[in-house]
Design an enzyme around this catalytic site. Sequence first.
Site, short mmCIF file in Angstrom:
data_model
loop_
_atom_site.label_atom_id
_atom_site.label_comp_id
_atom_site.label_asym_id
_atom_site.label_seq_id
_atom_site.Cartn_x
_atom_site.Cartn_y
_atom_site.Cartn_z
N LEU A 1 -17.91 -14.18 21.58
CA LEU A 1 -18.79 -13.21 20.92
C LEU A 1 -18.05 -12.41 19.85
O LEU A 1 -18.24 -11.21 19.69
CB LEU A 1 -19.42 -12.28 21.95
N SER B 1 -21.38 -23.03 8.42
CA SER B 1 -20.95 -22.38 7.19
C SER B 1 -21.91 -21.25 6.85
O SER B 1 -23.10 -21.33 7.16
CB SER B 1 -20.88 -23.37 6.02
N LYS C 1 -17.75 -30.69 6.86
CA LYS C 1 -17.47 -29.26 6.66
C LYS C 1 -16.10 -29.05 6.02
O LYS C 1 -15.92 -28.17 5.17
CB LYS C 1 -17.55 -28.52 8.00
N HIS D 1 -16.54 -29.74 2.46
CA HIS D 1 -17.27 -28.57 1.94
C HIS D 1 -16.28 -27.46 1.60
O HIS D 1 -16.34 -26.86 0.52
CB HIS D 1 -18.28 -28.10 2.98
N ASN D 2 -15.36 -27.18 2.51
CA ASN D 2 -14.40 -26.10 2.28
C ASN D 2 -13.42 -26.45 1.17
O ASN D 2 -12.99 -25.56 0.41
CB ASN D 2 -13.64 -25.79 3.57
N GLU E 1 -15.20 -25.75 -1.86
CA GLU E 1 -15.26 -24.28 -1.97
C GLU E 1 -13.98 -23.72 -2.59
O GLU E 1 -14.03 -22.86 -3.48
CB GLU E 1 -15.48 -23.70 -0.57
N ARG F 1 -3.37 -21.37 -4.76
CA ARG F 1 -3.21 -20.32 -3.76
C ARG F 1 -1.74 -20.21 -3.34
O ARG F 1 -1.22 -19.11 -3.12
CB ARG F 1 -4.10 -20.59 -2.55
N HIS G 1 8.58 -55.30 -5.96
CA HIS G 1 7.30 -55.04 -5.30
C HIS G 1 6.18 -55.96 -5.78
O HIS G 1 5.07 -55.88 -5.26
CB HIS G 1 6.90 -53.57 -5.51
#
Length: 507
Positions: free
Chosen positions: A16, A138, A210, A213-214, A217, A315, A479
């Site tokens: 809660l 969200s 989600k 989504h973030n 965002e 950030r 390679h």
Amino acid sequence: MQHESTSVAAIGVIGLGVMGKNLALNIADNGYRVSAFDLDVSKIRTAEQQALHEFGTQDRLTGFDSLPSLLASLATPRLIVLSIPAGKPVDAVCQSLIEAGIETSDIVVDTGNSLWTDTIEREQRYREHFHFFSSAVSGGEMGARFGPCLMPSGNADAWQHLAPVWEAIAAKVDSQTGLPLERTAPGQTDIQGEPCTAYIGPAGSGHYVKMVHNGIEYADMQLICEAYHLMSSGLGMSAADIGEVFGRWNQGPLNSYLMEISADILAQDDPDTGAPLVEVILDKAGQKGTGLWTAVSSLQLGCPAPTIAEAVYARAVSNQKSLREALSQQLAAPANPPQLDKENFINALESALLCAKVACYAQGFQLMAMNAADQGWQLNFADIARIWRAGCIIRAGFLQQITSAYEAEPNLEHMLKADSFAGMLAEHQQGWREVVAQGVMLGIPVPCISSALSYYDSYRAAVLPANLLQGQRDYFGAHTFERTDKPAGDKYHLNWSQSPRDLVKIG
């Protein structure tokens, strides 16, 4: 708070805190009896008091002081929502529920920001004890209380039990316009519209969606911040004037929740000093990890998502404040920064922001598509865009166009292949290019706007310089490489250290 059951409740909520309390109140507001539990007794009492204040009755939400008493209060099969921190706390509560007597037919719904791979593992781990289900949420505190965006995934039968509750409490949008139908006060539960929830798919898929989504965002926020920086440092505009520009943009194609709140933030003065609040906020950005997870996933899949990754890096750079301050005194700025025409540059910046936003969403949807293919998921991208139109942080009018694009072509290989987006980028790309060029000449960092343009140009290019790269790899590491004039899949190696240099077909 009660110690034993006195009536049958439809759903239990464990945890809660801010999100859990508001989800519980939202569920109760929509006519369901809720049983609630938290290790912190004061949080139980706070939730009960708020429910009594809002509903005028104690019958809607009842607190319990133990998990056995909470289980005894619920109708079977029990439906229990967890709103607790991701990671070990989820497993601790699940183990406590097993010890409290939860049954195999009961359903436990994890609504935290869990890593999607953890969710897959938990569904397997607990299947002998109960149905472990997940639903990403969200929208923050207000979304949880009055209509979040909900991304459920897991056992399809479990979803049938949860669906009526989730469709009732989710945010709603007008089916014609795609615009949010906002609920802002208790009792406003008769709003008719499309609910911003839909079954995403198997275990883990909802949390993956989600996560992306973030990631979007993160990028969307950084794009707006770069536009602010260009107007502030490049044009010398005040915070209030930039806020007015954002407010105007919010009435057009750039309409979004993030644009709306950015305009509001820039208009706010600091109550202590009277200066623009944004100018006294320290320029060090926090993060909780979901943007990082998105960038890591893109690298693991080999799916280009440079704008999302650059937003994470931005950030990180912001947090090196002392180093930036020191280097700002040492590193040279551009010698002759250009003089900008204010009106023309602001118009170009609007185009740049729109184009970069399209590219950013394209990266996110491509990432979801590639991981879905890797996991064997069948994701409905029209549904995903549809449920993001309200209740979540990236809600925007722009999502209606994405919804329409995937409705018209469910198997759309890439968002930029939709004519509507290809046409939009063609119309606005000149302003986009001008902004990136001017940002470079001004010495103002625009990592997300510029990386989005490079993303667009990379997909626009039929030929990239990876041919030279493959030559380099073959030179130092043997390679091998494929040839443009030979069948696909045939591999070749040049004996670079020998003379003459022979070409050898491998395999």
